[in-house]
Design a protein around this motif. Structure first.
Motif, mmCIF file in Angstrom:
data_model
loop_
_atom_site.group_PDB
_atom_site.id
_atom_site.type_symbol
_atom_site.label_atom_id
_atom_site.label_comp_id
_atom_site.label_asym_id
_atom_site.label_seq_id
_atom_site.Cartn_x
_atom_site.Cartn_y
_atom_site.Cartn_z
ATOM 1 N N ALA A 208 -2.490 2.548 -19.237
ATOM 2 C CA ALA A 208 -0.875 2.960 -18.276
ATOM 3 C C ALA A 208 -1.768 3.440 -17.116
ATOM 4 C CB ALA A 208 -1.333 3.960 -19.123
ATOM 5 N N LEU A 209 -1.028 2.602 -16.074
ATOM 6 C CA LEU A 209 -1.099 3.464 -14.382
ATOM 7 C C LEU A 209 -0.753 4.225 -14.160
ATOM 8 C CD1 LEU A 209 -4.360 2.264 -12.816
ATOM 9 C CD2 LEU A 209 -1.727 2.479 -11.340
ATOM 10 N N ILE A 210 -0.717 5.579 -13.493
ATOM 11 C CA ILE A 210 0.124 7.105 -12.871
ATOM 12 C C ILE A 210 -0.331 6.577 -12.058
ATOM 13 C CG2 ILE A 210 0.652 9.164 -13.111
ATOM 14 C CD1 ILE A 210 0.408 7.451 -15.866
ATOM 15 N N LEU A 211 0.584 6.668 -10.635
ATOM 16 C CA LEU A 211 0.585 6.942 -9.171
ATOM 17 C C LEU A 211 0.729 8.592 -9.420
ATOM 18 C CD1 LEU A 211 2.326 3.511 -7.741
ATOM 19 C CD2 LEU A 211 -0.188 3.981 -8.317
ATOM 20 N N LEU A 212 0.203 8.359 -8.853
ATOM 21 C CA LEU A 212 -0.228 10.486 -8.483
ATOM 22 C C LEU A 212 0.409 10.474 -7.387
ATOM 23 C CD1 LEU A 212 0.416 13.018 -10.269
ATOM 24 C CD2 LEU A 212 -2.105 12.968 -9.607
ATOM 25 N N GLY A 213 1.002 11.642 -6.182
ATOM 26 C CA GLY A 213 0.790 12.280 -5.260
ATOM 27 C C GLY A 213 1.963 12.798 -5.026
ATOM 28 N N ARG A 214 1.965 13.570 -3.907
ATOM 29 C CA ARG A 214 3.856 14.260 -3.384
ATOM 30 C C ARG A 214 4.497 13.598 -2.866
ATOM 31 N NH1 ARG A 214 0.328 19.256 0.496
ATOM 32 N NH2 ARG A 214 2.181 19.690 0.389
ATOM 33 N N SER A 215 5.315 14.092 -3.084
ATOM 34 C CA SER A 215 6.117 14.077 -1.603
ATOM 35 C C SER A 215 6.181 13.258 -1.244
ATOM 36 C CB SER A 215 7.611 15.269 -2.224
ATOM 37 O OG SER A 215 8.783 14.023 -1.886
ATOM 38 N N GLY A 216 6.674 11.564 -1.561
ATOM 39 C CA GLY A 216 6.190 11.176 0.434
ATOM 40 C C GLY A 216 4.869 10.541 0.559
ATOM 41 N N SER A 217 4.192 10.466 -0.381
ATOM 42 C CA SER A 217 3.447 10.008 -0.854
ATOM 43 C C SER A 217 2.551 8.190 -0.505
ATOM 44 C CB SER A 217 1.981 10.493 -1.401
ATOM 45 O OG SER A 217 2.218 10.371 -2.913
ATOM 46 N N GLY A 218 4.496 8.104 -1.107
ATOM 47 C CA GLY A 218 4.517 6.159 -1.020
ATOM 48 C C GLY A 218 4.502 5.915 -2.543
ATOM 49 N N LYS A 219 4.543 6.685 -3.567
ATOM 50 C CA LYS A 219 4.575 6.296 -4.518
ATOM 51 C C LYS A 219 5.560 5.451 -4.729
ATOM 52 C CE LYS A 219 4.849 10.135 -6.539
ATOM 53 N NZ LYS A 219 4.929 10.887 -5.056
ATOM 54 N N THR A 220 7.042 5.503 -5.094
ATOM 55 C CA THR A 220 8.174 4.211 -5.335
ATOM 56 C C THR A 220 7.703 3.398 -4.326
ATOM 57 O OG1 THR A 220 9.268 6.845 -5.307
ATOM 58 C CG2 THR A 220 11.075 4.450 -4.385
ATOM 59 N N THR A 221 7.446 2.867 -3.255
ATOM 60 C CA THR A 221 7.381 2.288 -2.211
ATOM 61 C C THR A 221 6.107 1.004 -3.094
ATOM 62 O OG1 THR A 221 8.272 3.288 -0.294
ATOM 63 C CG2 THR A 221 6.634 1.455 -0.155
ATOM 64 N N LEU A 222 5.161 1.743 -3.551
ATOM 65 C CA LEU A 222 3.828 1.283 -4.351
ATOM 66 C C LEU A 222 4.543 0.237 -5.163
ATOM 67 C CD1 LEU A 222 1.282 0.288 -3.159
ATOM 68 C CD2 LEU A 222 0.455 2.414 -4.973
ATOM 69 N N LEU A 223 5.434 0.934 -6.175
ATOM 70 C CA LEU A 223 5.731 0.735 -7.017
ATOM 71 C C LEU A 223 6.694 -0.772 -6.634
ATOM 72 C CD1 LEU A 223 5.918 1.228 -10.288
ATOM 73 C CD2 LEU A 223 7.615 2.430 -10.504
ATOM 74 N N LYS A 224 7.632 -0.353 -6.157
ATOM 75 C CA LYS A 224 8.589 -1.642 -5.435
ATOM 76 C C LYS A 224 7.855 -2.837 -4.581
ATOM 77 C CE LYS A 224 12.776 1.497 -4.585
ATOM 78 N NZ LYS A 224 13.681 2.020 -3.839
ATOM 79 N N LEU A 225 6.857 -2.576 -4.303
ATOM 80 C CA LEU A 225 6.078 -3.856 -3.930
ATOM 81 C C LEU A 225 5.875 -4.666 -5.084
ATOM 82 C CD1 LEU A 225 3.792 -2.182 -1.851
ATOM 83 C CD2 LEU A 225 4.824 -3.836 -1.143
ATOM 84 N N ILE A 226 5.566 -4.038 -6.416
ATOM 85 C CA ILE A 226 5.548 -4.762 -7.470
ATOM 86 C C ILE A 226 6.650 -5.568 -8.082
ATOM 87 C CG2 ILE A 226 5.206 -5.424 -10.397
ATOM 88 C CD1 ILE A 226 3.348 -2.461 -9.591
ATOM 89 N N ASN A 227 7.658 -4.940 -7.813
ATOM 90 C CA ASN A 227 9.175 -6.367 -8.386
ATOM 91 C C ASN A 227 9.621 -6.647 -7.617
ATOM 92 O OD1 ASN A 227 10.225 -3.707 -7.404
ATOM 93 N ND2 ASN A 227 11.541 -3.705 -9.248
ATOM 94 N N ALA A 228 9.187 -6.796 -5.900
ATOM 95 C CA ALA A 228 9.347 -7.370 -4.444
ATOM 96 C C ALA A 228 10.945 -6.944 -4.194
ATOM 97 C CB ALA A 228 9.493 -8.574 -4.801
#
Ligand SMILES: Nc1ncnc2c1ncn2[C@@H]1O[C@H](COP(=O)(O)OP(=O)(O)O)[C@@H](O)[C@H]1O
Ligand SMILES: [Mg+2]
Length: 252
Positions: free
Chosen positions: A41-61
C-alpha cells in the motif's frame, strides 16, 4: 511471494525519470523515480497542489508524461491500449465518481458487463462486493443520490474491485467522510489488502491516514519526490519537510 525472488521483486508500477509540463509551460512533476511493489500500500502524501493526483493519473494514462516512462507490469503505458490498461486497475476518486443515473448494481457491474460477463454472474458479484464493503445487498437498486456519502464511497470501492484488479488507485477516497466512517473504511481497506493481496496506490494529504494504511509513504513536495519512508522511518525522519508535516498533525 516468499521464496520466490523474481515475483517478490516485481514492481507492478515504475516511474522512470518522469517530468511533466502542462502546455509546454509550467513543470508540474520533476524527475520522479518511484517503484511500487506488488502487494504494497503505497501512499502518495503531500500538500494540495503537490502533484499527487497527477502522479496517480500517469498510472492509468489519463495523463501522459512529457519526459520519461511509466511502466505497468513491466510495459510502458505508451505501449498499452489505454482501455485495456484501465480495465486492469480499479480507480476510486473522491465522492466515488458514480454515474448518477445508474443504479448501484449497474455502477458496480460496469466493468464486468463491458467484459461480457453473463448477467447472473454480475448479480452474484455485486452481492458479494456489497457485503465485502459492509453494505446491505438490497441497496443494489438505489441510485447514488439515494445513498449517504459513506455509502457512496463504499460503492465506489466496490466498483473498483468488481473485475478483481490486482491494482487499486485511490485518490483521497475517504476525504469527504466523517471520522468514524472514514476509520471504518480504512479498516476495511486494510483487511482487503491483507486478505486479497491487492497493490494499492493511495493519495492523501492526511498524515494519520497515511501512517495507518501505508507500507511505504512517498512524500511529494511541489512536484518533486521528497523521500520514501516506511511509517516508522517517517515518524523519526530528520528531513525538515517530514518534521514540518509531523508537527502540523501533532496536535490533532
Ligand atoms: N489540467 C490541468 N491544467 C492546469 N494545471 C493543472 C492541471 N492539473 C493539475 N494542474 C496543476 O498541477 C499541480 C498539481 O496538481 P495535482 O496533481 O492535482 O495536485 P494534488 O493532487 O497534490 O493536489 C497543481 O499546481 C495544479 O494546479
Ligand atoms: Mg489531488
Amino acid at each position: 511471494m516468499p521464496g520466490n525472488d523474481s515475483s517478490s521483486a516485481m514492481n507492478i508500477v515504475e516511474f522512470r525519470d518522469i517530468s511533466l509540463r502542462l502546455d509546454g509551460q509550467r513543470e508540474i512533476l520533476h524527475r520522479i523515480n518511484l517503484e511500487i511493489h506488488q502487494g504494497e500500500a503505497l501512499i502518495l502524501l503531500g500538500r494540495s497542489g503537490s502533484g499527487k493526483t497527477t502522479l496517480l493519473k500517469l498510472i492509468n494514462a489519463l495523463v501522459v508524461p512529457t519526459l520519461g516512462e511509466v511502466y505497468v507490469e513491466g510495459r510502458p503505458t505508451s505501449q498499452w491500449d489505454p482501455i485495456e490498461l484501465r480495465r486492469r486497475m480499479g480507480y476510486v476518486i473522491q465522492e466515488g465518481g458514480l454515474f448518477p443515473h445508474f443504479t448501484v448494481e449497474r455502477n458496480i457491474g460496469l466493468v464486468p458487463s463491458l467484459e461480457g460477463w453473463p448477467p447472473e454472474r454480475i448479480r452474484a458479484r455485486v452481492s458479494e462486493l456489497l457485503r465485502l464493503v459492509g453494505l446491505d445487498p438490497e441497496l443494489r437498486a438505489r441510485l447514488p443520490r439515494q445513498l449517504s456519502g459513506g455509502q457512496r464511497q463504499r460503492v465506489g470501492v466496490a466498483r473498483a474491485l468488481a473485475a478483481d484488479p490486482s491494482l487499486l488507485l485511490m485518490d483521497e477516497p475517504f476525504g469527504a467522510l466523517d471520522p468514524i466512517t472514514r476509520s471504518e473504511l480504512q479498516q476495511q481497506l486494510l483487511e482487503l489488502q491483507q486478505r486479497l493481496h491487492k497493490t494499492i496506490v493511495f493519495v492523501t494529504h492526511d498524515l494519520h491516514e497515511a501512517l495507518r494504511l501505508a507500507t511505504r509513504i512517498a512524500l511529494l513536495d511541489a512536484g518533486r519526490l521528497a523521500g520514501i519512508y516506511t511509517p516508522e522511518e517517517f515518524r523519526h525522519s530528520k528531513n525538515p519537510l517530514v518534521q514540518q508535516y509531523v508537527a502540523a498533525f501533532a496536535g490533532v
